[in-house]
Design a protein around this motif. Structure first.
Motif, mmCIF file in Angstrom:
data_model
loop_
_atom_site.group_PDB
_atom_site.id
_atom_site.type_symbol
_atom_site.label_atom_id
_atom_site.label_comp_id
_atom_site.label_asym_id
_atom_site.label_seq_id
_atom_site.Cartn_x
_atom_site.Cartn_y
_atom_site.Cartn_z
ATOM 1 N N ASP A 4 70.786 -3.587 24.693
ATOM 2 C CA ASP A 4 70.676 -5.196 25.026
ATOM 3 C C ASP A 4 69.259 -5.130 24.539
ATOM 4 O OD1 ASP A 4 73.159 -5.766 25.767
ATOM 5 O OD2 ASP A 4 72.689 -6.183 27.665
ATOM 6 N N VAL A 5 68.173 -4.474 25.073
ATOM 7 C CA VAL A 5 66.542 -4.539 24.670
ATOM 8 C C VAL A 5 66.458 -4.330 23.281
ATOM 9 C CG1 VAL A 5 64.625 -3.677 25.396
ATOM 10 C CG2 VAL A 5 66.079 -3.914 27.099
ATOM 11 N N LEU A 6 67.185 -3.258 22.758
ATOM 12 C CA LEU A 6 66.795 -2.873 21.311
ATOM 13 C C LEU A 6 67.851 -3.526 20.379
ATOM 14 C CD1 LEU A 6 66.530 0.998 22.047
ATOM 15 C CD2 LEU A 6 64.698 -0.857 21.622
ATOM 16 N N ASP A 7 68.726 -4.297 20.929
ATOM 17 C CA ASP A 7 69.498 -5.334 19.969
ATOM 18 C C ASP A 7 70.416 -4.486 19.157
ATOM 19 O OD1 ASP A 7 70.599 -7.756 19.215
ATOM 20 O OD2 ASP A 7 69.244 -7.948 17.525
ATOM 21 N N SER A 8 70.828 -3.106 19.737
ATOM 22 C CA SER A 8 71.750 -2.429 18.866
ATOM 23 C C SER A 8 72.147 -0.893 19.813
ATOM 24 C CB SER A 8 70.693 -1.601 17.701
ATOM 25 O OG SER A 8 71.302 -0.666 17.092
ATOM 26 N N ALA A 9 73.572 -0.944 20.016
ATOM 27 C CA ALA A 9 74.027 -0.003 20.390
ATOM 28 C C ALA A 9 73.764 1.618 19.894
ATOM 29 C CB ALA A 9 75.497 0.066 20.646
ATOM 30 N N ALA A 10 73.683 1.404 18.416
ATOM 31 C CA ALA A 10 73.313 2.625 17.674
ATOM 32 C C ALA A 10 72.091 3.019 17.978
ATOM 33 C CB ALA A 10 73.428 2.321 16.264
#
Length: 141
Positions: free
Chosen positions: A113-119
């Protein structure tokens, strides 16, 4: 496809990989950005604790002290100089100390969520695993 077609295709692929990836691509492709990991998009707010330590590279990952580093969007990597360049003009050089603003997270923290990307979060987690890092540090711009 003939041999000349393969050469043209390979040349096009190499040229694409040599270009600086767009901001939207940063962090999603460690092949294009070297060891620099960034969020998928610019953060709206940033952690403001003081972060610092000696910048090292281990197992293909950058660490600040004993923590895997996530840099802000727009950060670049100069392989030849062993230098990370931030968009505000500051830099961090392998083997040297770096101080800045940011935040610390436990090694097991899921930052999707913080990085806006699961990848990207998976890349960070993989670096934590490969390096046995004590934690994760987000560096702010």
């Amino acid at each position: 496809m003939g041999a000349s077609g393969v050469v043209v295709l390979l040349a096009a692929l190499v040229a694409c990989g040599a270009e600086d990836p767009s901001v939207e691509d940063r962090g999603a492709s460690p092949v294009e950005t070297g060891p620099v990991l960034t969020p998928a998009g610019a953060w709206e707010s940033y952690p403001s604790a003081e972060v610092g330590g000696v910048l090292t590279q281990r197992e293909g990952c950058l660490l600040l002290g004993s923590e895997v580093v996530v840099w802000p969007v727009g950060t670049t990597w100069d392989e030849e100089a062993g230098e990370v360049g931030l968009s505000d003009g500051t830099s961090a050089v392998l083997g040297e100390g770096f101080r800045g603003g940011g935040g610390h997270y436990e090694a097991a923290t899921d930052l999707a969520d913080v990085l806006d990307s699961a990848a990207v979060a998976e890349l960070v987690a993989a670096c934590v695993d490969r390096t046995s890092a004590d934690g994760i540090v987000l560096v702010g711009p």
